[in-house]
Write an enzyme that holds these catalytic residues in place. Structure first.
Site, mmCIF file in Angstrom:
data_model
loop_
_atom_site.group_PDB
_atom_site.id
_atom_site.type_symbol
_atom_site.label_atom_id
_atom_site.label_comp_id
_atom_site.label_asym_id
_atom_site.label_seq_id
_atom_site.Cartn_x
_atom_site.Cartn_y
_atom_site.Cartn_z
ATOM 1 N N HIS A 234 0.864 -1.175 0.000
ATOM 2 C CA HIS A 234 0.000 0.000 0.000
ATOM 3 C C HIS A 234 0.903 1.228 0.000
ATOM 4 O O HIS A 234 1.662 1.452 0.944
ATOM 5 C CB HIS A 234 -0.884 -0.021 1.255
ATOM 6 C CG HIS A 234 -1.847 1.110 1.356
ATOM 7 N ND1 HIS A 234 -3.101 1.057 0.808
ATOM 8 C CD2 HIS A 234 -1.739 2.327 1.930
ATOM 9 C CE1 HIS A 234 -3.740 2.184 1.055
ATOM 10 N NE2 HIS A 234 -2.930 2.973 1.737
ATOM 11 N N HIS A 277 -2.216 2.489 11.295
ATOM 12 C CA HIS A 277 -0.927 3.138 11.505
ATOM 13 C C HIS A 277 -1.014 4.237 12.549
ATOM 14 O O HIS A 277 -2.092 4.704 12.907
ATOM 15 C CB HIS A 277 -0.390 3.706 10.186
ATOM 16 C CG HIS A 277 -1.233 4.819 9.613
ATOM 17 N ND1 HIS A 277 -2.448 4.595 9.026
ATOM 18 C CD2 HIS A 277 -1.020 6.151 9.527
ATOM 19 C CE1 HIS A 277 -2.963 5.739 8.607
ATOM 20 N NE2 HIS A 277 -2.114 6.704 8.907
ATOM 21 N N GLU A 283 -3.518 14.386 10.650
ATOM 22 C CA GLU A 283 -4.342 14.136 9.472
ATOM 23 C C GLU A 283 -5.785 14.594 9.721
ATOM 24 O O GLU A 283 -6.509 13.976 10.501
ATOM 25 C CB GLU A 283 -4.354 12.639 9.127
ATOM 26 C CG GLU A 283 -2.983 12.038 8.888
ATOM 27 C CD GLU A 283 -3.063 10.547 8.617
ATOM 28 O OE1 GLU A 283 -4.190 10.009 8.547
ATOM 29 O OE2 GLU A 283 -2.016 9.908 8.487
ATOM 30 N N TYR A 292 -16.257 7.026 1.631
ATOM 31 C CA TYR A 292 -14.822 6.749 1.740
ATOM 32 C C TYR A 292 -14.608 5.260 1.993
ATOM 33 O O TYR A 292 -15.279 4.655 2.839
ATOM 34 C CB TYR A 292 -14.218 7.590 2.865
ATOM 35 C CG TYR A 292 -12.749 7.360 3.074
ATOM 36 C CD1 TYR A 292 -11.843 7.522 2.033
ATOM 37 C CD2 TYR A 292 -12.248 6.981 4.322
ATOM 38 C CE1 TYR A 292 -10.484 7.316 2.218
ATOM 39 C CE2 TYR A 292 -10.896 6.774 4.516
ATOM 40 C CZ TYR A 292 -10.016 6.935 3.466
ATOM 41 O OH TYR A 292 -8.679 6.720 3.644
ATOM 42 N N HIS A 307 -7.088 12.734 13.057
ATOM 43 C CA HIS A 307 -6.249 11.746 13.720
ATOM 44 C C HIS A 307 -4.923 12.432 14.014
ATOM 45 O O HIS A 307 -4.141 12.709 13.101
ATOM 46 C CB HIS A 307 -6.080 10.518 12.835
ATOM 47 C CG HIS A 307 -7.384 9.850 12.509
ATOM 48 N ND1 HIS A 307 -7.795 9.565 11.233
ATOM 49 C CD2 HIS A 307 -8.393 9.452 13.324
ATOM 50 C CE1 HIS A 307 -8.988 8.996 11.259
ATOM 51 N NE2 HIS A 307 -9.373 8.923 12.518
ATOM 52 N N HIS A 313 -5.004 4.718 14.049
ATOM 53 C CA HIS A 313 -6.263 4.763 13.323
ATOM 54 C C HIS A 313 -6.161 3.895 12.080
ATOM 55 O O HIS A 313 -5.084 3.400 11.738
ATOM 56 C CB HIS A 313 -6.645 6.191 12.952
ATOM 57 C CG HIS A 313 -5.613 6.919 12.154
ATOM 58 N ND1 HIS A 313 -4.455 7.432 12.713
ATOM 59 C CD2 HIS A 313 -5.524 7.206 10.834
ATOM 60 C CE1 HIS A 313 -3.723 8.023 11.798
ATOM 61 N NE2 HIS A 313 -4.348 7.886 10.622
#
Length: 381
Positions: A234, A277, A283, A292, A307, A313
């Site tokens: 990712h 992570h 963020e 989303y 976050h 999160h």
């Protein structure tokens, strides 16, 4: 930029404090909160109930730094139902990156007019006067940066083409009005985090012509050329950066504007949604339209989430289960959706309006992770 005016902008009465809206840069008005935070869609006042234009509808949600020191950012929410009439705003503190979510904005600037609709963004740079005309109930997000300007990120090995291409940014053409305003035209300055108003008897949009490279501009998010993983793993969300405001430290952003547009997911042997992570960046996420991928239920258009740095999160339990069982074949991701992120290297404080007064904080947010279960099998090799 050089602006050729009918009358110099210096012709106005003295500025006086203007008590309006919920703007602040007081990051100590309430105790810090390191929890994962999510807001339901911010409410737009109904017109008969209360008329609110762009300036009176500005609400500071979170931020860090200080405009006098020329280093910091703020995240604002705007909700409005009325156009600005015979008044304009300019920001002495920094740049506004405006993300409309509901309703289009007809923005008049000293450089000309821009129509900005949902799925577009615009940047009004420091010192530029502008007015906002709306066409009904309107809502959106603003990222403000002090002490830096937004620019395109360095592309590195991507090369000449990719992400947001320079050719797709649009600037206004000159437009002017030679209009007297006997009743008084109000010029509003955001200065050191507060609002001040001055009166003058003519329109500030009296710029007959201009030239230069310091301008307002807009960009349509559908023009973004997505770069993505095509083998495994990712990729970091920095590959979705549209604009960045740099710090003096190489590779560290004061603020990034990142989007998650429709794209193909093709990675093998990979959990495709965003991984769980903890981040050294803060963020703030917003949703312009759609659902989303990591939180299809609770994260709604017109709402947001924060976050904070090093707070864990990631996808909710439903997303985890669905993605863990899905066949790893090419699939379209985020069709009909546009989520975005304001990401900053600063540790953001949430305002009292954000945590209490707005009454939009989702106090059950943490529950979306409670159903997660261990799937560890020590015998599996």
């Amino acid at each position: 930029s050089w602006l050729y005016r009918i009358l110099p902008s210096v012709c106005h009465k003295p500025f006086k404090p203007l008590e309006e809206g919920h703007l602040t840069h007081d990051w100590d008005e309430i105790e810090p909160d390191p929890n994962q935070l999510r807001w339901k869609p911010f409410e737009i006042p109904k017109t008969p109930q209360k008329k609110m234009d762009f300036v009176s509808g500005l609400h500071t949600l979170c931020g860090a730094g200080e405009p006098r020191g020329r280093n910091g950012i703020a995240v604002h929410i705007f909700v409005c139902n009325t156009s600005m009439t015979d008044r304009c705003l300019y920001n002495s503190d920094g740049d506004f990156l405006i993300v409309p979510q509901q309703g289009k904005l007809l923005i008049t600037t000293e450089f000309g007019k821009m129509l900005v609709e949902p799925n577009e963004i615009c940047v009004i740079q420091q010192g530029m006067r502008f007015s906002v005309e709306v066409f009904g109930e309107t809502r959106g997000y603003i990222l403000e940066v002090y002490g830096a300007h937004f620019e395109l990120p360095d592309l590195g090995p991507i090369g000449a083409n990719g992400l947001a291409n320079p050719r797709d940014f649009l600037v206004p053409v000159a437009w002017y009005e030679d209009r007297q305003v006997p009743g008084g035209y109000t010029v509003i300055s955001k200065y050191q985090g507060k609002l001040f108003a001055a009166q003058q008897d003519y329109s500030p949009y009296n710029v007959v012509a201009w030239h230069g490279n310091y301008t307002p501009y807009k960009y349509h998010l559908e023009k973004f050329m997505v770069i993505n993983a095509v083998a495994f793993d990712h990729a970091d969300p920095s590959i979705f950066t549209v604009l960045t405001a740099k710090t003096t430290r190489a590779g560290v952003a004061l603020a990034d504007f990142v989007i998650f547009p429709p794209r193909w997911g093709v990675a093998n042997n990979t959990f495709r949604p965003p991984y769980y992570h903890r981040n050294c960046m803060s963020e703030f996420m917003g949703l312009i339209k759609g659902h989303y991928e990591a939180k299809e239920e609770g994260f709604q258009p017109g709402g947001g989430s924060l976050h904070s740095m090093m707070t864990p999160h990631g996808p909710d339990a439903d997303c985890f289960e669905k993605a863990s069982k899905a066949r790893l074949e090419p699939e379209r991701v985020a069709d009909g959706t546009m989520a975005f992120m304001f990401e900053s290297s600063l540790s953001l404080a949430v305002t009292k309006w954000g945590l209490q007064t707005s009454n939009r904080l989702d106090k059950n947010y943490y529950k979306c992770w409670e159903p997660l279960k261990s799937h560890f099998n020590p015998k599996c090799k």
